[in-house]
Design a protein around this motif. Structure first.
Motif, PDB file in Angstrom:
ATOM      1  N   HIS A  39       0.835  -1.206   0.000  1.00  0.00           N
ATOM      2  CA  HIS A  39       0.000   0.000   0.000  1.00  0.00           C
ATOM      3  C   HIS A  39       0.869   1.256   0.000  1.00  0.00           C
ATOM      4  O   HIS A  39       0.600   2.213  -0.725  1.00  0.00           O
ATOM      5  N   VAL A  40       1.884   1.261   0.843  1.00  0.00           N
ATOM      6  CA  VAL A  40       2.759   2.429   0.944  1.00  0.00           C
ATOM      7  C   VAL A  40       3.442   2.688  -0.399  1.00  0.00           C
ATOM      8  O   VAL A  40       3.495   3.831  -0.875  1.00  0.00           O
ATOM      9  N   ALA A  45       3.938   5.881  -5.293  1.00  0.00           N
ATOM     10  CA  ALA A  45       3.982   5.947  -6.761  1.00  0.00           C
ATOM     11  C   ALA A  45       2.838   6.807  -7.303  1.00  0.00           C
ATOM     12  O   ALA A  45       3.026   7.559  -8.261  1.00  0.00           O
ATOM     13  N   ALA A  46       1.670   6.715  -6.679  1.00  0.00           N
ATOM     14  CA  ALA A  46       0.533   7.553  -7.101  1.00  0.00           C
ATOM     15  C   ALA A  46       0.868   9.019  -6.869  1.00  0.00           C
ATOM     16  O   ALA A  46       0.577   9.877  -7.713  1.00  0.00           O
ATOM     17  N   ARG A  47       1.487   9.328  -5.765  1.00  0.00           N
ATOM     18  CA  ARG A  47       1.878  10.700  -5.440  1.00  0.00           C
ATOM     19  C   ARG A  47       2.852  11.255  -6.481  1.00  0.00           C
ATOM     20  O   ARG A  47       2.809  12.420  -6.848  1.00  0.00           O
ATOM     21  N   ASP A  88       2.463  11.357   1.919  1.00  0.00           N
ATOM     22  CA  ASP A  88       2.125  11.358   0.498  1.00  0.00           C
ATOM     23  C   ASP A  88       0.656  11.656   0.231  1.00  0.00           C
ATOM     24  O   ASP A  88       0.279  11.963  -0.896  1.00  0.00           O
ATOM     25  N   VAL A  89      -0.187  11.562   1.240  1.00  0.00           N
ATOM     26  CA  VAL A  89      -1.640  11.682   1.083  1.00  0.00           C
ATOM     27  C   VAL A  89      -2.104  13.094   1.438  1.00  0.00           C
ATOM     28  O   VAL A  89      -1.795  13.602   2.517  1.00  0.00           O
ATOM     29  N   ASP A  90      -2.876  13.697   0.523  1.00  0.00           N
ATOM     30  CA  ASP A  90      -3.406  15.046   0.760  1.00  0.00           C
ATOM     31  C   ASP A  90      -4.812  15.033   1.321  1.00  0.00           C
ATOM     32  O   ASP A  90      -5.201  15.966   2.032  1.00  0.00           O
ATOM     33  N   ALA A  91      -5.604  14.022   0.990  1.00  0.00           N
ATOM     34  CA  ALA A  91      -6.980  13.944   1.482  1.00  0.00           C
ATOM     35  C   ALA A  91      -7.435  12.499   1.465  1.00  0.00           C
ATOM     36  O   ALA A  91      -6.981  11.693   0.637  1.00  0.00           O
ATOM     37  N   ASP A 141       4.566  -1.399  -6.792  1.00  0.00           N
ATOM     38  CA  ASP A 141       5.404  -2.565  -7.025  1.00  0.00           C
ATOM     39  C   ASP A 141       4.538  -3.749  -7.430  1.00  0.00           C
ATOM     40  O   ASP A 141       3.315  -3.690  -7.346  1.00  0.00           O
ATOM     41  N   PRO A 142       5.159  -4.840  -7.875  1.00  0.00           N
ATOM     42  CA  PRO A 142       4.367  -6.023  -8.236  1.00  0.00           C
ATOM     43  C   PRO A 142       3.490  -6.460  -7.068  1.00  0.00           C
ATOM     44  O   PRO A 142       3.854  -6.284  -5.910  1.00  0.00           O
ATOM     45  N   LYS A 143       2.357  -7.031  -7.376  1.00  0.00           N
ATOM     46  CA  LYS A 143       1.372  -7.418  -6.352  1.00  0.00           C
ATOM     47  C   LYS A 143       1.895  -8.623  -5.569  1.00  0.00           C
ATOM     48  O   LYS A 143       1.415  -9.735  -5.708  1.00  0.00           O
ATOM     49  N   ASP A 144       2.907  -8.377  -4.739  1.00  0.00           N
ATOM     50  CA  ASP A 144       3.471  -9.428  -3.892  1.00  0.00           C
ATOM     51  C   ASP A 144       2.919  -9.355  -2.479  1.00  0.00           C
ATOM     52  O   ASP A 144       3.294 -10.154  -1.631  1.00  0.00           O
TER      53      ASP A 144
END
Length: 160
Positions: A39-40, A45-47, A88-91, A141-144
């Motif tokens: 998740h982190v 990466a989304a940020r 990394d999260v704004d809302a 990252d890969p879904k590990d």
């Protein structure tokens, strides 16, 4: 510090203000039932896609509908508080639907960031994101890592 956990109505106003300031909007979503390194990495990466990062989390009822009885492990308000604590999260917003199509229509993100367990063609809300003028990006990252698998293997729970 400005409160990060918002209602849908508050989020619409915040998004409008960010847009007036020239910011783009990236939306990430999920259950985030048991926060783990996958998740982190996904949110980081989304940020990196730029702009403001909004994280939409499934309500307790929608997690149950998606994952089965016994889930979520933590109530939505606690999951939201944990995510809001991340730099990394704004809302953060909690949504009751099974997917984020309605929220996408409300806030019209520039980017919908999804994890690597999806392809750009398999994102459930892809059609709505494009209809609203945005694009879908697969990040992280890969879904590990999987909360369901962690619960099953490490905590000994019997959940699907």
């Amino acid at each position: 510090m400005t409160q990060k956990i918002l209602t849908r109505e508050q989020l619409k106003h915040r998004v409008a203000a960010w847009r007036r300031d020239g910011d783009s909007i990236t939306l990430a979503n999920g259950c985030f039932d048991l926060l783990h390194v996958g998740h982190v990495r996904y949110l980081r990466a989304a940020r990196q896609l730029g702009g403001k990062l909004i994280v939409a989390i499934n309500s307790d009822e929608s997690v149950r509908a998606l994952k089965g009885e016994g889930r979520p492990l933590m109530p939505a308000e606690e999951r939201a508080e944990i995510l809001a604590a991340l730099a990394d999260v704004d809302a953060v917003v909690i949504f009751p639907e099974r997917d984020v199509r309605a929220l996408v229509r409300e806030i019209r993100p520039n980017v919908q960031a999804k994890g690597t367990d999806y392809t750009s063609d398999s994102v459930p809300e892809r059609d709505v994101v494009i209809e609203c003028g945005g694009r879908v990006e697969i990040v992280g990252d890969p879904k590990d890592h999987s909360a369901t698998e962690i619960i099953r293997s490490r905590l000994g729970a019997r959940h699907p």
